[in-house]
Each structure stands twice: as structure tokens, then as C-alpha cells.
Design an enzyme around this catalytic site. Structure first.
Site, PDB file in Angstrom:
ATOM      1  NE  ARG A 223      -4.131  -1.580   0.281  1.00 43.63           N
ATOM      2  CZ  ARG A 223      -3.786  -2.747  -0.391  1.00 43.63           C
ATOM      3  NH1 ARG A 223      -3.430  -3.104  -1.570  1.00 43.63           N
ATOM      4  NH2 ARG A 223      -5.371  -3.680  -0.340  1.00 43.63           N
ATOM      5  CG  HIS A 271      -3.395  -0.800  -7.479  1.00 43.75           C
ATOM      6  ND1 HIS A 271      -3.856   0.035  -5.929  1.00 43.75           N
ATOM      7  CD2 HIS A 271      -3.136  -2.086  -6.339  1.00 43.75           C
ATOM      8  CE1 HIS A 271      -3.917  -1.544  -4.888  1.00 43.75           C
ATOM      9  NE2 HIS A 271      -4.024  -2.531  -5.152  1.00 43.75           N
TER      10      HIS A 271
END
Ligand code: OXD
Length: 308
Positions: A223, A271
Site C-alpha cells: 500500500r 496499482h
């Protein structure tokens, strides 16, 4: 009874199609047009609105659409006692491993340098790779273990670090605070695969970078919040970190004026290291849904206390 798909901004049509394929008798409702909230027994979520899950009085489990459940746990208004499940899927693991390995190979074989050299019409003589690449996987969950094992198969020296003791064949495993220094000393590529919880937020910071071998390469597929962005820039400027491959960011898409964009040493992907494939995963959610009737324990339940 129904499954509610609550995933603002995500394409939900595939989920409907694959739920239908897995069991045509299941009623699927799509947020925000939930007609009968009292009938919802499973909420399949990705970045749901805060407090939304309190609207379903008969919820039996919350299914995360991906591997990382931080976006669920961060909701201070979660219904109490409702189990949360995560995705554990071979395809997800495989995609993640391939991404990380390509990042390592890319760095080792300097493909980006060759791309730039080609643009300049330059024959870049680089037969020399870093003498030895010791890959450290920070976080030995399902995905971390898969990457580590595949690296071993490829002949890399793989090192793993986890909070509690783990064993992965062929991987030098370290655990707990006391063994962190030895882990960091052993490696020159660090791959962050940690869950995002209070203790790991900002973990990739200047103090950690200072403990690494000079020139360590960083890959972050966990993350954005694990990383202190300005500390990475400073560590690259000092040569402490040689470069980074980042797939996750504090804000996504990465804002146009973010300093990472202008750094050649930093590779950026949107991502997409490993994205849940509804085709592959719908069945496991339907399987858990059927467990409501049979009162069997759900599969892939996370520990709400730990947050992963
Ligand atoms: C996940 C993700 O957690 O896609 O699955 O980030």
C-alpha cells in the site's frame, strides 16, 4: 436473501455474470441501488462508503474484493462481530509473483537503461549485473510466500521477514523485532508485501532505509501508506536506495505534480501488480455464501484484531 456488491467506481458487471454462472439462483444487488437491505447476507466490498455496512441488519459476512482488507478495517462504523473474508486465489498469487519477479529482473538486467539507450541510438555495454541479488520479502502472507518460493525456484537467494515465525522451503526466514536487523543486513532488494495496519503505516521510512545495505532496490506492491515518500526521494539522493518500483501510492492515480514522476530511478505502475479476477474468485465467495445455510465456518476469514 442476496449478495450486495458495494464497490464504488469499480466495474461490477463481471461479478454479476460470474455469480450467475456459479449459482444462477443467487440474487445479486448492486450498490447504490440496493432494494432490500434486510435481505443482504453477504456484502462484497471494495472501498465502501464509511458506515454503509451498518445498513444491512442480516449481514453474515463481509467479503473483501481483494487480498488487502485495510479499506474495510479502516471503517470505524463496521458492524460488530461480522466475519471479514479476503481473497486467496492462485491467479492473484501468480500475477503478483510475476510482477515482483519482472521488477527484480528488470532491475538486474537494466532493461529500462537499455530502453533509454535505444532511444539515444546507443549500444549500452552492460554485461555486468549486481554480483549477487539477495531478495528480502517483507511480509510472508499468502502472496509473500508465493513470491519467495518462486524466487527460490529461479535460483535467487530469498529472505523473508514476518511478525510471527513462518517457514518457507528454501527461504531464509526471520521473524520478530530481534531478527529484523539480520534480515535487513542480508538483502539488497527489499519487497514490501506487508498488510496495512497501524504498526506498518509509514514503515518504509528513513530509519529503515538507513539500516539497509547501501544501494538496496525497493519494490512496494502493498500500500502507498507504507512508504514515506519524501524519505524515499532523500534515500535515493543519498545513494542509500538505488531505485524503486512502486505499484501503490498514497493517492491513486498518482497526482501529476508528485515528485516521483520526475525521478528516473523510480518506476511507476498503476496499482496493477495483481488485480482480482472475478472469473477466478466469484466461486469462492459463492462457496462461502452457501456456508451460511450449512453453518460451516467461512473460508479465508481475517483476524479483525490484527487487521489481516
Ligand atoms: C488487493 C489490491 O488488496 O488489489 O487485492 O490491492
Amino acid at each position: 436473501m442476496s449478495i450486495a456488491v458495494i464497490a464504488p467506481g469499480r466495474d461490477r458487471s463481471k461479478w454479476i455474470a460470474y455469480f450467475e454462472r456459479a449459482d444462477p439462483s443467487i440474487n445479486v444487488e448492486i450498490w447504490p441501488d440496493i432494494q432490500e437491505p434486510e435481505k443482504v447476507q453477504c456484502a462484497l466490498v471494495w472501498k465502501h462508503p464509511i458506515g454503509e455496512l451498518l445498513k444491512y441488519p442480516n449481514l453474515k459476512f463481509i467479503a473483501c474484493m481483494g487480498a488487502g482488507v485495510d479499506h474495510i478495517i479502516q471503517d470505524p462504523k463496521l458492524p460488530k462481530g461480522v466475519p471479514i473474508t479476503k481473497v486467496v486465489d492462485d491467479q492473484l498469487s501468480k500475477d503478483m509473483s510475476i510482477y515482483v519477479i519482472q521488477g527484480i529482473l528488470n532491475n538486474q538486467r537494466r532493461f529500462v537503461d537499455h530502453l533509454h539507450a535505444r532511444e539515444r541510438g546507443e549500444w549500452l555495454n552492460s554485461h555486468r549485473y549486481p554480483e549477487k541479488m539477495n531478495i528480502g520479502i517483507l511480509g510472508l502472507g499468502v502472496l509473500g510466500q508465493d513470491v519467495a518460493s518462486k524466487l527460490v525456484t529461479l535460483g535467487f537467494d530469498a529472505f523473508g521477514f514476518s511478525q510471527t515465525k513462518k517457514e518457507v522451503i528454501g527461504v531464509s526466514c526471520f521473524w520478530g523485532k530481534d531478527q529484523m536487523a539480520e534480515f535487513l543486513n542480508s538483502i539488497n532488494v527489499l519487497v514490501c508485501m506487508l498488510p496495512l495496519v497501524d504498526q506498518t503505516r509509514g514503515f518504509l521510512n528513513k530509519d529503515l532505509f538507513a539500516r539497509l545495505n547501501k544501494g538496496t532496490y525497493l519494490i512496494n506492491v502493498a500500500r502507498g501508506e507504507h512508504l514515506v515518500d519524501e524519505d524515499l526521494i532523500a534515500a535515493i539522493d543519498e545513494g542509500q536506495i538505488s531505485g524503486a518500483l512502486l505499484d501503490v501510492f498514497h493517492e491513486e492515480p498518482l497526482p501529476k505534480d508528485h515528485p516521483f514522476w520526475s525521478r528516473e530511478e523510480i518506476m511507476i505502475t498503476p496499482h496493477n501488480a495483481s488485480v482480482t479476477d472475478p472469473k477466478s474468485v466469484a466461486r469462492q465467495i459463492v462457496d462461502n455464501y452457501h456456508r451460511i445455510e450449512t453453518a460451516e465456518p467461512f473460508k479465508f476469514v481475517i483476524d479483525r484484531e490484527k487487521g489481516y
